[in-house]
Design an enzyme around this catalytic site. Structure first.
Site, PDB file in Angstrom:
ATOM      1  N   ASN A  10       0.722  -1.094  -0.071  1.00 44.38           N
ATOM      2  CA  ASN A  10      -0.087  -0.036   0.031  1.00 44.38           C
ATOM      3  C   ASN A  10       0.768   1.342   0.004  1.00 44.38           C
ATOM      4  OD1 ASN A  10      -1.679   2.012   0.536  1.00 44.38           O
ATOM      5  ND2 ASN A  10      -2.241   1.150   2.951  1.00 44.38           N
ATOM      6  N   TRP A  11       1.099   1.772  -1.352  1.00 46.29           N
ATOM      7  CA  TRP A  11       2.027   3.083  -1.239  1.00 46.29           C
ATOM      8  C   TRP A  11       1.230   4.277  -0.538  1.00 46.29           C
ATOM      9  CZ3 TRP A  11       3.940   2.462  -7.092  1.00 46.29           C
ATOM     10  CH2 TRP A  11       4.562   1.232  -7.236  1.00 46.29           C
ATOM     11  N   LYS A  12       0.184   4.384  -0.270  1.00 47.40           N
ATOM     12  CA  LYS A  12      -0.389   5.596   0.117  1.00 47.40           C
ATOM     13  C   LYS A  12      -0.303   6.624  -0.646  1.00 47.40           C
ATOM     14  CE  LYS A  12       0.235   3.282   4.739  1.00 47.40           C
ATOM     15  NZ  LYS A  12       0.455   3.318   6.334  1.00 47.40           N
ATOM     16  N   HIS A  94      -9.250   0.919   5.607  1.00 47.77           N
ATOM     17  CA  HIS A  94      -7.769   1.035   6.039  1.00 47.77           C
ATOM     18  C   HIS A  94      -7.986   1.847   7.254  1.00 47.77           C
ATOM     19  CE1 HIS A  94      -3.684   2.134   6.401  1.00 47.77           C
ATOM     20  NE2 HIS A  94      -3.346   1.283   5.881  1.00 47.77           N
ATOM     21  N   GLU A  96      -6.202   4.203   8.348  1.00 47.41           N
ATOM     22  CA  GLU A  96      -6.161   5.742   8.093  1.00 47.41           C
ATOM     23  C   GLU A  96      -7.383   6.295   7.481  1.00 47.41           C
ATOM     24  OE1 GLU A  96      -2.663   5.453   5.707  1.00 47.41           O
ATOM     25  OE2 GLU A  96      -1.562   4.793   7.670  1.00 47.41           O
ATOM     26  N   GLU A 164      -4.759  -5.322  11.065  1.00 45.66           N
ATOM     27  CA  GLU A 164      -3.803  -4.329  11.039  1.00 45.66           C
ATOM     28  C   GLU A 164      -4.145  -3.625  12.607  1.00 45.66           C
ATOM     29  OE1 GLU A 164      -1.848  -3.096   7.220  1.00 45.66           O
ATOM     30  OE2 GLU A 164      -4.056  -1.948   7.261  1.00 45.66           O
ATOM     31  N   GLY A 170       2.962   2.179  10.817  1.00 44.91           N
ATOM     32  CA  GLY A 170       3.823   3.186  10.366  1.00 44.91           C
ATOM     33  C   GLY A 170       4.633   3.486  11.896  1.00 44.91           C
ATOM     34  N   SER A 210       3.819  -2.605  10.389  1.00 45.57           N
ATOM     35  CA  SER A 210       5.353  -2.515  10.448  1.00 45.57           C
ATOM     36  C   SER A 210       5.932  -3.904  10.151  1.00 45.57           C
ATOM     37  CB  SER A 210       5.721  -1.991  11.899  1.00 45.57           C
ATOM     38  OG  SER A 210       5.240  -0.561  11.939  1.00 45.57           O
ATOM     39  N   GLY A 231       3.117  -1.401   4.350  1.00 44.61           N
ATOM     40  CA  GLY A 231       3.084   0.260   4.116  1.00 44.61           C
ATOM     41  C   GLY A 231       4.550   0.437   3.790  1.00 44.61           C
ATOM     42  N   GLY A 232       5.076   1.104   4.679  1.00 46.62           N
ATOM     43  CA  GLY A 232       6.621   1.757   4.639  1.00 46.62           C
ATOM     44  C   GLY A 232       7.467   0.794   3.800  1.00 46.62           C
TER      45      GLY A 232
END
Ligand code: PEP
Length: 248
Positions: A10-12, A94, A96, A164, A170, A210, A231-232
């Site tokens: 997920n590149w956000k 998600h 966010e 999640e 993150g 993470s 993510g990251g």
């Protein structure tokens, strides 16, 4: 039964068009065949990324969608528009979107329904906040988020649950292997009750929060952890591919 692992990046709201294309090409070139691998770039780069991964087995994903088919919904994107670009999976719920963009459970449920009804793979994200974990409410929160799935679903290959924990996204803080397995097993039991045990046995449950190359093997080695939502670590081809390879 053996479930093929599914690792999705997920590149956000990251990358530029050039970076997105390069990253997608790097992943497409080296993704192994034995793991389902997907990437979800920002909407505006979907078309360019679709071309970059064309001919590879990498699945194109979207980070969000609106539930209506078309009409006066300024700024929104429909399931059919995503399908037009070759999108195969879409995230709903998600953390966010739930906690930063303040999307309600009702809206999440409608999006999840539209994604599945549209023939795409739904990745339905669930997970508790830190205060909910500390208050022993994790399973209750996760069950309530699973209850958003009210549509009739009969294709287990098109339903993916991403567990999640919000406190792990993150933050560099990861659930332990045992914490992840406990919630994943609960999710599978809950799905067995909501649908049936055979269906639950085939649904893939990803862990997100993470996940990195150095903790992926342990998490992915748990019996009910069938992949990861990353993510990251998905923003660099080498770290993402290291996680994908840990799923082999
Ligand atoms: C995510 O946003 O779904 C996620 C898991 O992010 P990170 O890997 O950066 O924690």
């Amino acid at each position: 039964m053996a479930r093929q692992k599914f690792i999705a990046g997920n590149w956000k709201m990251n990358t530029t068009k050039a970076v997105a294309v390069e990253l997608a090409k790097g992943i497409a070139k080296a993704a192994p065949a034995g793991v389902a691998t997907g990437i979800a770039p920002p909407f505006v780069y979907l078309d360019a990324v679709a071309q970059a991964i064309s001919g590879s087995g990498v699945l194109l994903g979207a980070q969000d969608v609106y539930f209506e088919k078309s009409g006066a919904f300024t700024g929104e994107i429909s399931v059919d528009m995503l399908k037009d670009l070759g999108v195969k999976f879409v995230l709903a719920g998600h953390s966010e979107r739930r906690h930063v963009l303040m999307e309600s459970s009702e809206l999440t449920a409608k999006k999840a329904d539209a994604i599945y009804a549209g023939g795409l793979i739904l990745i339905h994200c669930v997970g508790e906040k830190l205060e909910e974990r500390d208050g022993n409410q994790t399973l209750e929160v996760v069950q309530a988020q699973l209850n958003e799935l009210t549509a009739k679903m009969d294709d287990p290959d098109r339903l993916v649950i991403a567990y999640e924990p919000v406190w792990a996204i993150g933050t560099g803080r990861t659930a332990t292997d045992a914490q992840a397995q406990e919630v994943h097993a609960f999710i599978r039991q809950a799905i067995a009750k909501m649908w049936n045990p055979d269906f639950a046995d085939r649904v893939r449950i990803q862990y997100g929060g993470s996940m990195k190359p150095d903790n992926a093997k342990g998490l992915l080695g748990q019996p009910d952890v069938d992949g990861g939502l990353i993510g990251g670590a998905a923003l660099k081809a080498d770290s993402f591919l290291a996680i994908v390879n840990a799923g082999l």
